[in-house]
Write a protein that holds these residues in place. Structure first.
Motif, PDB file in Angstrom:
ATOM      1  N   SER A 130      -6.315  31.353   0.771  1.00 50.81           N
ATOM      2  CA  SER A 130      -6.499  32.445  -0.205  1.00 50.81           C
ATOM      3  C   SER A 130      -7.817  32.287  -0.968  1.00 50.81           C
ATOM      4  CB  SER A 130      -5.318  32.499  -1.179  1.00 50.81           C
ATOM      5  OG  SER A 130      -5.209  31.290  -1.902  1.00 50.81           O
ATOM      6  N   ILE A 131      -8.218  31.061  -1.249  1.00 48.40           N
ATOM      7  CA  ILE A 131      -9.519  30.817  -1.893  1.00 48.40           C
ATOM      8  C   ILE A 131     -10.641  31.264  -0.959  1.00 48.40           C
ATOM      9  CG2 ILE A 131     -11.111  29.013  -2.711  1.00 48.40           C
ATOM     10  CD1 ILE A 131      -8.676  27.460  -3.715  1.00 48.40           C
ATOM     11  N   CYS A 132     -10.500  30.944   0.318  1.00 48.99           N
ATOM     12  CA  CYS A 132     -11.512  31.348   1.311  1.00 48.99           C
ATOM     13  C   CYS A 132     -11.642  32.876   1.369  1.00 48.99           C
ATOM     14  CB  CYS A 132     -11.173  30.795   2.691  1.00 48.99           C
ATOM     15  SG  CYS A 132     -11.242  29.000   2.804  1.00 48.99           S
ATOM     16  N   ARG A 133     -10.495  33.562   1.425  1.00 50.02           N
ATOM     17  CA  ARG A 133     -10.522  35.028   1.501  1.00 50.02           C
ATOM     18  C   ARG A 133     -11.171  35.623   0.246  1.00 50.02           C
ATOM     19  NH1 ARG A 133      -8.815  33.076   5.266  1.00 50.02           N
ATOM     20  NH2 ARG A 133     -11.070  33.044   5.490  1.00 50.02           N
ATOM     21  N   ARG A 134     -10.827  35.052  -0.909  1.00 51.59           N
ATOM     22  CA  ARG A 134     -11.388  35.548  -2.164  1.00 51.59           C
ATOM     23  C   ARG A 134     -12.913  35.410  -2.177  1.00 51.59           C
ATOM     24  NH1 ARG A 134      -9.554  31.801  -6.414  1.00 51.59           N
ATOM     25  NH2 ARG A 134     -11.624  30.853  -6.390  1.00 51.59           N
ATOM     26  N   LEU A 135     -13.411  34.246  -1.764  1.00 53.67           N
ATOM     27  CA  LEU A 135     -14.860  34.011  -1.750  1.00 53.67           C
ATOM     28  C   LEU A 135     -15.564  34.920  -0.749  1.00 53.67           C
ATOM     29  CD1 LEU A 135     -14.950  30.111  -2.033  1.00 53.67           C
ATOM     30  CD2 LEU A 135     -15.732  31.751  -3.750  1.00 53.67           C
ATOM     31  N   GLU A 136     -14.929  35.130   0.391  1.00 55.43           N
ATOM     32  CA  GLU A 136     -15.522  36.007   1.406  1.00 55.43           C
ATOM     33  C   GLU A 136     -15.726  37.417   0.858  1.00 55.43           C
ATOM     34  OE1 GLU A 136     -13.199  35.907   4.980  1.00 55.43           O
ATOM     35  OE2 GLU A 136     -13.440  33.736   5.206  1.00 55.43           O
ATOM     36  N   LYS A 137     -14.773  37.873   0.021  1.00 52.99           N
ATOM     37  CA  LYS A 137     -14.897  39.206  -0.572  1.00 52.99           C
ATOM     38  C   LYS A 137     -15.924  39.232  -1.703  1.00 52.99           C
ATOM     39  CE  LYS A 137     -10.182  40.628   0.502  1.00 52.99           C
ATOM     40  NZ  LYS A 137      -8.810  40.730  -0.024  1.00 52.99           N
ATOM     41  N   GLU A 138     -15.975  38.155  -2.493  1.00 55.95           N
ATOM     42  CA  GLU A 138     -16.838  38.123  -3.678  1.00 55.95           C
ATOM     43  C   GLU A 138     -18.312  37.894  -3.339  1.00 55.95           C
ATOM     44  OE1 GLU A 138     -15.327  35.028  -6.147  1.00 55.95           O
ATOM     45  OE2 GLU A 138     -13.563  36.169  -6.812  1.00 55.95           O
ATOM     46  N   GLU A 182      -8.427  24.310  -9.549  1.00 58.48           N
ATOM     47  CA  GLU A 182      -7.715  25.509 -10.009  1.00 58.48           C
ATOM     48  C   GLU A 182      -6.213  25.300 -10.197  1.00 58.48           C
ATOM     49  OE1 GLU A 182      -8.581  28.732  -7.353  1.00 58.48           O
ATOM     50  OE2 GLU A 182     -10.756  28.589  -7.652  1.00 58.48           O
TER      51      GLU A 182
END
Length: 522
Positions: free
Chosen positions: A116-124, A154
């Protein structure tokens, strides 16, 4: 080999076990000891280790190996010149520098909790999944230490509090061991080497230092990061309380880079290590090559503070030998890992069964975190021998996928010239003792596979690095010795090209079936 008489020790801290091996000046292992340690699986896709248990396993291995060497008449106490260290890469620990205790269990390289951290960073981030590739050579992935460190920052209150108080320090396994072995809370050295640092996502591949922009973007405090050193230099001395106080720690490499050195891979030469996962590296020389086919740009090694850096292309496969462990521990199809060769040899083919061990997603060259394991082509005819053979084939197909990508990226295959211009894949790691596996690998690649006499080249590579640093060996002793390849066993392909082509097509179908399965209902 040339060099002063004496011994070099090597700590090999792997994903499931720790070993200490003592080598003489001819690079022969005179004594060793191995200890397995606990694997923790707190949730699906999560994998943890206890850093204190790993520390104790290293102490036990050193003491027992010394006892064995002494019992066999070797004067190791007076003759040990230095030790090298090699470790499982990416596995992440944060600990208190005042108490010396871990603030959470170590998050292991194959752990997938950070998706989920990876997905968040990919979007940001503007560059998406490839945002940091230009600096560190790596995509945003659950595989690398930075994502695991962010998860700890986190989600773990003890880590948050320690960072606020300035009491937290971060490291991969090498850093944890060196800090403890050189004093711990009493002045332990907080260092890592260039190869382990290259797997964090935080090191700039060109400058070989922590990348300020990356650290700032991810919000990681620079003060918790260790100092980066080369692979071959005197780092410090082992402190009192350890079996070998006063001995120099003079070499440090991540396990796959140590295997590159242990196999003496120069520019244009490739090796594949078969362990829990499988890792294929091609030495690309002094220039990092950016992959367009799903591989990672990383280091081979840097043999001294002033030495030139050798880079590599790497294909990482998460599940190789771990699939055999799964057959043994979870399904009970075999009682020991060594039984799989005999079981798989009872049939001449898999009977159309294809197994893809995407237990926590797929690494190179697919990079699909949404993938999950599949076994297809099962009929009433299928028996456990077909399944066992399909598991062995899955390891070899994955290696072939990576080598095909390397060939496209590097322009030409690495070669160990045997006088006929053939591409020869050098192999090592415990699973390569399986002759059937090696023959399947040669058949599916259509090129020869070369297995050295000593298949545990990871520990040997760390010993070489330490020996070079203290003048025990010279580089020509390692890279110009023809003895290794002379005594190696070569497996040559016997499969028809048409059969190979059809099997590869079927394998690709099976891989595609693994995609988008991460959210299947329990």
């Amino acid at each position: 080999m040339a060099g002063e008489k004496g011994f070099i020790g090597s700590i090999d801290q792997g994903t499931t076990s720790t070993r200490f091996i003592i080598y003489d000046h001819d690079a022969r292992a005179v004594a060793s000891h191995q200890v397995e340690f606990t694997q923790f699986y707190p949730e699906a896709g999560w994998v943890e280790h206890d850093p204190m248990e790993i520390l104790e396993s290293v102490k036990v291995c050193i003491a027992k190996a010394l006892d064995k060497a002494t019992a066999d008449g070797h004067n190791v106490d007076g003759g040990l010149k230095a030790i090298g260290l090699t470790d499982q890469r990416e596995t992440t620990i944060v600990w208190s520098k005042s108490t010396g205790l871990p603030l959470h269990k170590a998050i292991v390289w194959m752990d997938a909790r950070t998706s989920s951290i990876c997905r968040r960073l990919e979007k940001e981030l503007s560059g998406g999944r490839s945002h940091f590739v230009e600096t560190c050579g790596l995509p945003i992935s659950t595989y690398f230490s930075a994502m695991k460190l962010l998860w700890l920052m986190e989600n773990v209150d003890a880590v948050k509090d320690a960072i606020k108080k300035g009491d937290a320090i971060f490291g991969t396994i090498d850093t944890w061991l060196i800090w403890n072995m050189t004093g711990g809370i009493n002045g332990g050295l907080h260092v890592t080497d260039v190869t382990n640092a290259s797997r964090t996502m935080l090191m700039n591949l060109k400058t070989l230092s922590w990348d300020e922009e990356t650290i700032k973007t991810l919000g990681i405090p620079a003060e918790i990061l260790p100092k980066i050193v080369s692979n071959s230099e005197v780092i410090g001395e082992i402190c009192k309380g350890w079996p070998i106080p006063g001995i120099k720690i003079a070499g440090c490499l991540g396990d796959q880079h140590a295997a590159m050195l242990g196999q003496a891979c120069k520019k244009g030469e490739a090796k594949s290590t078969y362990g829990t996962g499988a890792f294929i590296l091609l030495n690309t020389g002094e220039v990092p090559i950016k992959s367009g086919h799903g591989l990672l740009t990383t280091l081979s090694y840097k043999l001294g503070p002033q030495a030139k850096t050798n880079y590599a292309l790497e294909g990482s496969i998460a599940i190789a030998g771990a699939a055999v462990q799964w057959l043994r521990d979870s399904l009970g199809i075999i009682k020991s890992a060594s039984e799989i060769e005999e079981l798989a040899a009872m049939v001449e083919s898999t009977g159309g069964v294809y197994f893809v061990p995407a237990f926590n997603g797929l690494f190179a060259p697919w990079w699909r975190e949404d993938a999950r394991g599949v076994c297809i082509g099962i009929t009433r005819f299928t028996n456990k021998s077909h399944i066992a053979r399909a598991v062995l084939e899955s390891m070899c197909f994955q290696v072939k996928d990576v080598l095909d990508s390397m060939n496209k990226d590097a322009g030409e295959k690495g070669s160990l010239d045997n006088g006929q211009g053939e591409f020869l894949l050098r192999v090592d790691g415990g699973a390569t003792a399986n002759n059937l596996l090696m023959q399947i690998q040669a058949d599916l690649m259509g090129t020869p596979v070369v297995r050295p006499v000593d298949i545990e080249t990871t520990a040997l590579g760390a010993a070489y690095a330490a020996g070079l640093a203290v003048g025990f060996w010279k580089e020509e002793d390692i890279f110009e010795s023809g003895e290794k390849s002379k005594n190696s066993k070569v497996f040559r392909p016997t499969m028809e090209e048409e059969t190979r082509k059809k099997k590869v097509e079927s394998w690709c179908k099976a891989v595609e079936r693994t995609f988008d399965l991460a959210d299947l209902s329990i």
